[in-house]
Design an enzyme around this catalytic site. Structure first.
Site, short mmCIF file in Angstrom:
data_model
loop_
_atom_site.label_atom_id
_atom_site.label_comp_id
_atom_site.label_asym_id
_atom_site.label_seq_id
_atom_site.Cartn_x
_atom_site.Cartn_y
_atom_site.Cartn_z
N SER B 125 0.84 -1.20 0.00
CA SER B 125 0.00 0.00 0.00
C SER B 125 0.87 1.24 0.00
CB SER B 125 -0.87 -0.01 1.26
OG SER B 125 -1.44 1.26 1.50
N TYR B 149 -0.81 0.01 10.15
CA TYR B 149 -1.08 -0.69 8.88
C TYR B 149 0.08 -0.50 7.91
CZ TYR B 149 -3.48 -1.63 4.41
OH TYR B 149 -3.84 -2.10 3.17
N LYS B 153 2.66 -3.36 6.40
CA LYS B 153 2.87 -3.58 4.96
C LYS B 153 4.35 -3.41 4.59
CE LYS B 153 -1.31 -4.51 3.35
NZ LYS B 153 -1.58 -5.88 2.81
#
Lengths: 327, 327
Positions: B125, B149, B153
């Site tokens: 992402s 998050y 990633k």
């Protein structure tokens, strides 16, 4: 102030211990307690009036980290790691110690909760970078490690930044240059020869040079490493900001520069103790390493390194050889 | 060819499943078996002559990954993750699913040994990046995520690159732009409003805009996302090289640009269904996100995205609304 050193039996850990005791504190805080932890019991430090715990413990075993942080040290130096060559040779061990061990530590601190929020100084490495590089690696350059060790350090940096952002602790990750001249016996680091070709000839021994003389690399002395650690421990957290991993200053020079400096200080007879014996495996690993940085941010934050390789050799002769070498 | 999709019940997973069946294969290989895995049993796909397994399994539980890879799929799409808002709200769950789950998968493949070396396409992402940014983020820009998050990633990318370098599998991590217009109900992603303000008004419903109209962001349609995944699955591994994480192309535009495009396509009555309701928490998260990239490397590797926001809206109307909207 209570200081915990993880990896205290290692070369840098021992030098840091000695320096903290000699200084009597960190910044403007007096040192009252030292906790020294490693997989083998760290040696007893020199005379120190405060409390000293020396503990043999494996941070990569579940439960160890909780015990280690239960005494709530104010500053934690996390130097514990297996080196690049070993992490490359033993995949599982590298991830277990360098990644799981670090994560266990960070989680143990997080789970103390109740406002406990120590400063953690994590020694990362320039091995987080992987070739090809620009001539000068800027502070904003991406981390694409070419070793498992570098990968584990880069992951440690990411975890440290996120845990710091979350308020679980106050972390700073410092990317040490290759430490040179490393005293003592060679370890399994692929970078060992950079030190060996200085240290061994100065002690009258032969040393093997496994790469070409035009190999360029990024260095700082053990003295500089200790100064980096102490400085990182006392930096104002807001000045660091959200990007908690910092590429430190160092000295960029070639193996040829190293040898020329050794010749100026030690003479031809010392230099003649270097034996060329190319090792393609080491050559391949080293070719993926960085050679030079623009460490602007670290300089602004007050980190200072050597500027000539002679200074690095002279520091070794003063600190390790009592001012004398075998000519 | 046997294809495994982890996260197959999600929006992108379902669209990818449909596309693979419609194509009948990937590259020049016929699709003979599909394994669809998610924490809930993925829906039965449209008519497909090959074998289909649909499995409800939690990749973050020890042992699940080994079962999932035991059938030795040739290509693994690893889309399984909890989204940014949820990973921020539930620290433990985020690390368990997004980090541990990914590592369990990678290790399960590694431990098969015996030469099994599937292509893994991992959806990363743009959340691996954290502000401040240059106007155009280059391929070499560092990853300093400002969310858990994004951290998870970025760690997944590092692991994937190292495991690929070690020869355990053949991985590629693609940094998806924010997918817009995301169909269906809002999920817990903090980026949801970028889609909500298009999708809901086109269906006759009100949508909340929680940020200012000058917020700029980086988008691709679900159609583009599926094309990225298929392209990543068939890329020549040597062309990718050792740096396995790729920032994909996208479209940079502001919320104001989104609304103007919606007005051109849907008219004033549609746009009037957008209600301003500032949310400081979302505003703070979004302010740390990237706004524009120079995705040179992805373009050279053949990834293609939309170039006008109208295309993104038109794709939504065609693919989700049967060509009609509520004017």
């Amino acid at each position: 102030m209570h200081v915990l050193i993880l990896g205290a039996a290692g070369m840098v850990g021992q030098k840091l211990t000695t320096a903290l005791i000699a200084d009597g504190g960190l910044g403007d805080q007096a040192l009252t307690r030292l906790s020294l932890v490693d997989v083998v019991e760290p040696p007893a430090p020199a005379a120190f009036s405060g409390a000293v715990d020396r503990v043999a413990a494996d941070l990569s075993l579940p439960g160890t980290a909780e015990q280690v942080v239960a005494s709530r040290p104010d500053v934690i130096f996390h130097l514990a790691a297996i080196v690049s060559g070993e992490a490359e040779a033993d995949f599982d061990k590298g991830y277990r110690i360098n990644l799981d061990g670090t994560r266990f530590l960070f989680d143990a601190i997080r789970l103390v909760g109740d406002g406990y929020r120590p400063r953690i100084v994590f020694t990362s490495s320039i091995a987080v970078f992987g070739a090809p590089f620009p001539d000068l690696i800027p502070d904003e350059y991406f981390t694409t490690p070419l070793t498992s060790y570098g990968t584990q350090k880069a992951i440690g940096e990411l975890l440290l930044s996120d845990y710091t952002r979350r308020g679980f602790f106050d972390g700073v990750a410092i990317r040490l240059p290759t430490i040179c001249v490393r005293p003592g016996k060679p370890n399994k680091a692929a970078s060992g020869f950079f030190s060996n070709i200085i240290r061994e000839p100065l002690s009258g021994h032969e040393a093997v040079l496994p790469v070409a003389e035009d190999v360029r690399h990024w260095f700082a002395s053990p003295r500089a490493a200790v100064s980096f650690l102490k400085h990182a421990a006392t930096l104002d957290s807001d000045r660091i900001g959200p990007r908690r991993a910092i590429s430190l200053p160092g000295l960029s020079c070639t193996v040829s520069d190293e040898i020329a400096s050794l010749r100026r200080i030690g003479g031809e007879a010392v230099v003649a103790r270097i034996r060329r014996e190319p090792d393609p495996t080491i050559g391949r690993i080293v070719a993926g390493w960085p050679t030079n940085f623009n460490a602007r941010r670290a300089a602004e934050l007050g980190f200072v390194a050597e500027t000539r390789f002679e200074e690095i050799i002279e520091a070794h002769i003063e600190d390790e050889l009592g001012g004398r070498f075998v000519s």
